[in-house]
Design a protein around this motif. Structure first.
Motif, PDB file in Angstrom:
ATOM      1  N   ALA A  41       1.997  -7.959  -5.594  1.00 40.20           N
ATOM      2  CA  ALA A  41       1.610  -6.625  -5.118  1.00 40.20           C
ATOM      3  C   ALA A  41       2.826  -5.733  -4.875  1.00 40.20           C
ATOM      4  O   ALA A  41       2.798  -4.532  -5.156  1.00 40.20           O
ATOM      5  CB  ALA A  41       0.786  -6.750  -3.836  1.00 40.20           C
TER       6      ALA A  41
ATOM      7  N   GLN B  57     -12.193  -0.286  -7.254  1.00 37.73           N
ATOM      8  CA  GLN B  57     -11.604  -1.555  -6.838  1.00 37.73           C
ATOM      9  C   GLN B  57     -11.824  -2.586  -7.930  1.00 37.73           C
ATOM     10  O   GLN B  57     -12.856  -2.593  -8.596  1.00 37.73           O
ATOM     11  CB  GLN B  57     -12.256  -2.002  -5.521  1.00 37.73           C
ATOM     12  CG  GLN B  57     -11.594  -3.219  -4.906  1.00 37.73           C
ATOM     13  CD  GLN B  57     -12.022  -3.454  -3.456  1.00 37.73           C
ATOM     14  OE1 GLN B  57     -12.248  -2.508  -2.707  1.00 37.73           O
ATOM     15  NE2 GLN B  57     -12.123  -4.702  -3.066  1.00 37.73           N
TER      16      GLN B  57
ATOM     17  N   VAL C 159      -7.064  -4.779  -6.244  1.00 41.26           N
ATOM     18  CA  VAL C 159      -6.409  -3.469  -6.239  1.00 41.26           C
ATOM     19  C   VAL C 159      -7.474  -2.447  -5.897  1.00 41.26           C
ATOM     20  O   VAL C 159      -8.581  -2.486  -6.444  1.00 41.26           O
ATOM     21  CB  VAL C 159      -5.793  -3.130  -7.611  1.00 41.26           C
ATOM     22  CG1 VAL C 159      -5.267  -1.691  -7.620  1.00 41.26           C
ATOM     23  CG2 VAL C 159      -4.678  -4.097  -7.963  1.00 41.26           C
TER      24      VAL C 159
ATOM     25  N   ALA D 106      -3.262   3.840  -2.685  1.00 45.72           N
ATOM     26  CA  ALA D 106      -3.438   2.575  -3.392  1.00 45.72           C
ATOM     27  C   ALA D 106      -3.188   1.436  -2.424  1.00 45.72           C
ATOM     28  O   ALA D 106      -2.298   1.521  -1.573  1.00 45.72           O
ATOM     29  CB  ALA D 106      -2.466   2.484  -4.569  1.00 45.72           C
TER      30      ALA D 106
ATOM     31  N   TRP E  31       0.841  -1.189   0.000  1.00 53.45           N
ATOM     32  CA  TRP E  31       0.000   0.000   0.000  1.00 53.45           C
ATOM     33  C   TRP E  31       0.877   1.240   0.000  1.00 53.45           C
ATOM     34  O   TRP E  31       2.064   1.175   0.332  1.00 53.45           O
ATOM     35  CB  TRP E  31      -0.951   0.010   1.206  1.00 53.45           C
ATOM     36  CG  TRP E  31      -0.261   0.174   2.517  1.00 53.45           C
ATOM     37  CD1 TRP E  31      -0.032   1.342   3.185  1.00 53.45           C
ATOM     38  CD2 TRP E  31       0.325  -0.867   3.327  1.00 53.45           C
ATOM     39  NE1 TRP E  31       0.647   1.091   4.358  1.00 53.45           N
ATOM     40  CE2 TRP E  31       0.882  -0.244   4.462  1.00 53.45           C
ATOM     41  CE3 TRP E  31       0.433  -2.255   3.194  1.00 53.45           C
ATOM     42  CZ2 TRP E  31       1.539  -0.967   5.465  1.00 53.45           C
ATOM     43  CZ3 TRP E  31       1.090  -2.972   4.187  1.00 53.45           C
ATOM     44  CH2 TRP E  31       1.630  -2.325   5.305  1.00 53.45           C
TER      45      TRP E  31
ATOM     46  N   ILE F 160       2.815  -2.124  -6.949  1.00 52.63           N
ATOM     47  CA  ILE F 160       2.587  -0.852  -6.254  1.00 52.63           C
ATOM     48  C   ILE F 160       3.457   0.264  -6.845  1.00 52.63           C
ATOM     49  O   ILE F 160       3.106   1.454  -6.751  1.00 52.63           O
ATOM     50  CB  ILE F 160       2.838  -1.017  -4.726  1.00 52.63           C
ATOM     51  CG1 ILE F 160       2.220   0.137  -3.932  1.00 52.63           C
ATOM     52  CG2 ILE F 160       4.320  -1.139  -4.398  1.00 52.63           C
ATOM     53  CD1 ILE F 160       0.731   0.121  -3.828  1.00 52.63           C
TER      54      ILE F 160
ATOM     55  N   THR G 141      -4.711  -2.952 -11.933  1.00 50.96           N
ATOM     56  CA  THR G 141      -4.598  -1.552 -11.513  1.00 50.96           C
ATOM     57  C   THR G 141      -5.346  -0.650 -12.488  1.00 50.96           C
ATOM     58  O   THR G 141      -6.074   0.260 -12.090  1.00 50.96           O
ATOM     59  CB  THR G 141      -3.112  -1.139 -11.442  1.00 50.96           C
ATOM     60  OG1 THR G 141      -2.393  -2.099 -10.659  1.00 50.96           O
ATOM     61  CG2 THR G 141      -2.953   0.230 -10.807  1.00 50.96           C
TER      62      THR G 141
ATOM     63  N   TYR H 216      -8.550  -9.562  -8.518  1.00 49.25           N
ATOM     64  CA  TYR H 216      -7.643 -10.475  -9.223  1.00 49.25           C
ATOM     65  C   TYR H 216      -8.424 -11.574  -9.946  1.00 49.25           C
ATOM     66  O   TYR H 216      -7.987 -12.082 -10.965  1.00 49.25           O
ATOM     67  CB  TYR H 216      -6.674 -11.127  -8.225  1.00 49.25           C
ATOM     68  CG  TYR H 216      -5.386 -10.371  -7.985  1.00 49.25           C
ATOM     69  CD1 TYR H 216      -5.402  -9.096  -7.434  1.00 49.25           C
ATOM     70  CD2 TYR H 216      -4.152 -10.930  -8.292  1.00 49.25           C
ATOM     71  CE1 TYR H 216      -4.220  -8.408  -7.199  1.00 49.25           C
ATOM     72  CE2 TYR H 216      -2.961 -10.251  -8.065  1.00 49.25           C
ATOM     73  CZ  TYR H 216      -2.998  -8.996  -7.524  1.00 49.25           C
ATOM     74  OH  TYR H 216      -1.822  -8.319  -7.300  1.00 49.25           O
TER      75      TYR H 216
ATOM     76  N   ILE I  75      -2.861  -2.844  -2.666  1.00 49.74           N
ATOM     77  CA  ILE I  75      -2.870  -4.023  -3.526  1.00 49.74           C
ATOM     78  C   ILE I  75      -2.663  -5.256  -2.664  1.00 49.74           C
ATOM     79  O   ILE I  75      -1.679  -5.363  -1.936  1.00 49.74           O
ATOM     80  CB  ILE I  75      -1.771  -3.951  -4.614  1.00 49.74           C
ATOM     81  CG1 ILE I  75      -1.883  -2.631  -5.389  1.00 49.74           C
ATOM     82  CG2 ILE I  75      -1.886  -5.138  -5.564  1.00 49.74           C
ATOM     83  CD1 ILE I  75      -0.870  -2.476  -6.513  1.00 49.74           C
TER      84      ILE I  75
ATOM     85  N   SER J  17      -0.814  -6.061 -14.068  1.00 51.58           N
ATOM     86  CA  SER J  17      -0.928  -4.600 -13.995  1.00 51.58           C
ATOM     87  C   SER J  17      -2.246  -4.117 -14.594  1.00 51.58           C
ATOM     88  O   SER J  17      -2.688  -3.003 -14.318  1.00 51.58           O
ATOM     89  CB  SER J  17       0.261  -3.927 -14.692  1.00 51.58           C
ATOM     90  OG  SER J  17       0.203  -4.109 -16.094  1.00 51.58           O
TER      91      SER J  17
END
Lengths: 396, 396
Positions: B347, B307, B326, B340, B288, B351, B381, B310, B342, B378
């Protein structure tokens, strides 16, 4: 240890089914009707599905993607002369496999079947694997894959092929230039059980176009010509993805789809920005985005670079992944980030940071002055940025 | 399958030796003399090493880091009552291990020894693991680790401990609040072979300060007080790292060292910017940076969030890593990225993109409109950023 290829393929199919099932649910949730069948554009506002059904629509989007390019002297048969889809569905490991083309598809599938036990030889006409990618990274990748047992011949072309009942015989012409020989190199014979032809893909333009529907092509004839709003020369007919140009990548097609949908909805959707990352899913992975040293040299642009090795990174060493490097390229004056190349473990994920910084018009210093967690591989990117900025940290 | 703990520890030592050896080489290359010995500041410009050697320097930097906090009723003995360093060097897997404290150290080392076969119980006084981290992520992480076999008791404190020759008996008071009982919960006994005390660290302030050298502390007495140039109240005495404040993280200390070195060199080194990422190296990983929902609520700031799971990402599913999410937080007006979180595979690396975008003052849209390679983690995100921007893509 035994390899159960069938179990592996079943698992692959289950993952694919889950993903496509997810898309189907989203389509339903958003009230998009999906009609299964072969569609043909038969008028500026008319699509025929199969023999009988006709759909009228003021806007038609072509997104038929691309098809694997075929070699005339080695046509696909789906069993022994394979395209990439075939090579993802083999039911057992071939004893030997020749892969023609050392692009992403060739190296990825070649290294998969090599790892699973096949004797694999990749044959590439150009002087390097992944033609177009950073030359130093391509060299290191080739050398790493060779160490893992993958055969790679660069500067070599398949002159002829003979498919017989027991084997496929390839006659391979090696470039003699490097050894100072005459231009014509040696001819070598290679007998294999199967061949994967991975020499590129071509836009799948014609399959959905009915008689009389002839949208304009690009100058080289390889793609459909579209304007910045993905409009073809046929009124009401739009095209996106592999149909309209390189790079032929899913994530580029997806962004074009989003931009076009926003246009249709009359939304103020700003166009996507920043470079399109390219990724090769080998181990180590190769990822790049933006300019390369080669492209900058070709266009006569000055640049500065910063490079840092995986071998000097704590997490990479702890994970026995010390092979590879991050290279960042900037303009000399303002250090504006122009390009990034990452060869090594996790490159596919690490490239995201560089792409976002480039999309925002950022500089190497934006990465160099940002804290990166320790121990992470992302510190390699930071260290490369520090090198570029003239402040190397963990490098002499 | 047999576990060879000795081989594992030898490998760990080899990696550590390589990394510290690398630092030593860099010191030499940059002509930094490293003197091994216990240093004591005995004057504003004087350091004593060991009994006899004296070094005079106009500037002295304290970087003595931190030490594991001890429990008065359970003092470290290095053999059975362990600190984090001890727990990294066990020569065999304990049959049972109690870990006091479910911060990063407790969960990381607890899950390592649990995975290697120990029966591990982590005891945490607060209501959640990783106190201070995003509550939802902490809940999901705890539930995931429990599924993997790690015992976790939250809202529980070790009231007393008895170390006997055969075992360590802990008397654990569970919070009764949740079950609607009286505040005083049940008392439970836990007998274990070893205990890891991981209740935090304290700045190692005094060990290097000679008589009469008393730099001012922070109001709570826990850290050395420094100004923005890392200057203590003693002329010529500077301090960085764990000594001067939270978070006690290597990458924060490193940035402070860089900034101070630049100051000494009279360089125009801009200060590092952006948030300091926090990482928990469990599987799944938790990372985070910036604000959390809790911190924004506490300061009464409005925020919007996006949000994405996964479980809806292609690469995560293909890698059987569908657990986690995420979460991005932005200010409602300009969508400026504030934080953020994750939780999930990778993660710690993912980040980095969010941190760089925050450091550049970027918005969720800067991530949403940037192309992320497919298939990569990614993309999660990016999808979270699309959700935040009101344009969910692969989410209903």
């Amino acid at each position: 240890m035994n390899l159960d290829v069938k179990a592996m393929m079943n698992r692959k199919s289950a993952v694919v089914a889950k993903l496509t099932g997810g898309i189907a649910s989203l389509m339903k949730a958003r009230q998009v009707e999906v009609i299964k069948g072969k569609g043909t554009v038969c008028g500026p506002d008319m699509v025929k599905v199969g023999a009988s059904r006709e759909l009228k629509a003021p806007k038609i989007v072509l997104a038929t993607g691309s098809l694997p390019s075929e070699l005339t002297h080695l046509p696909f048969d789906g069993k022994r002369v394979l395209n990439s889809t075939d090579a993802l569905s083999l039911t057992k490991v071939p004893k030997s496999l020749a892969v023609i083309g050392a692009g992403a598809v060739g190296l990825e599938l070649g290294s998969v079947w090599s790892r699973l036990g096949a004797e694999v030889t990749v044959i590439e006409a150009m002087k390097q694997v992944i033609p177009g990618a950073d030359a130093a990274a391509a060299r290191t990748l080739a050398s790493s894959l060779k160490k893992q047992g993958l055969g790679i011949l660069t500067g070599a072309t398949v002159e002829s092929a003979k498919v017989s009942s027991r084997k496929i015989s390839l006659s391979i012409r090696k470039s003699g230039k490097k050894q100072g020989q005459k231009e014509q190199g040696e001819l070598e014979n290679l007998d294999v059980e199967k061949v994967l032809v991975a020499v590129g893909r071509r836009a799948n333009i014609n399959s959905a176009l009915g008689a009389g529907i002839n949208p304009e092509r690009t100058a080289d004839g390889r793609f459909l010509k579209v304007d910045e709003n993905y409009t073809t020369s046929v009124p009401g007919l739009f095209a996106i993805g592999d149909l309209v140009g390189n790079p032929m990548l899913a994530h580029k097609a997806e962004e074009e789809a989003l931009a076009l949908a926003a246009l249709f909805a009359g939304e103020a959707h700003p166009p996507w920005c920043g470079p399109v990352p390219g990724i090769v899913y080998t181990e180590p992975e190769l990822a790049w985005a933006g300019e390369s040293e080669e492209s900058l040299k070709a266009s006569g642009m000055d640049y500065i670079k910063g490079q840092f090795s995986y071998g000097a990174n704590a997490r990479a060493l702890a994970a026995e992944a010390g092979e590879g490097f991050v290279k960042l390229l900037s303009s000399p004056g303002d250090e504006k980030l122009l390009g990034a190349v990452i060869l090594g473990r996790g490159a596919s994920e690490l490239i995201a940071e560089a792409v976002s910084v480039m999309a925002m018009g950022g500089c190497a210093e934006d990465i160099a002055l940002t804290i990166h967690g320790h121990p992470t591989l992302s510190e390699i990117t930071k260290e490369a940025a520090l090198v570029l900025s003239g402040r190397p940290l963990h490098r002499a």
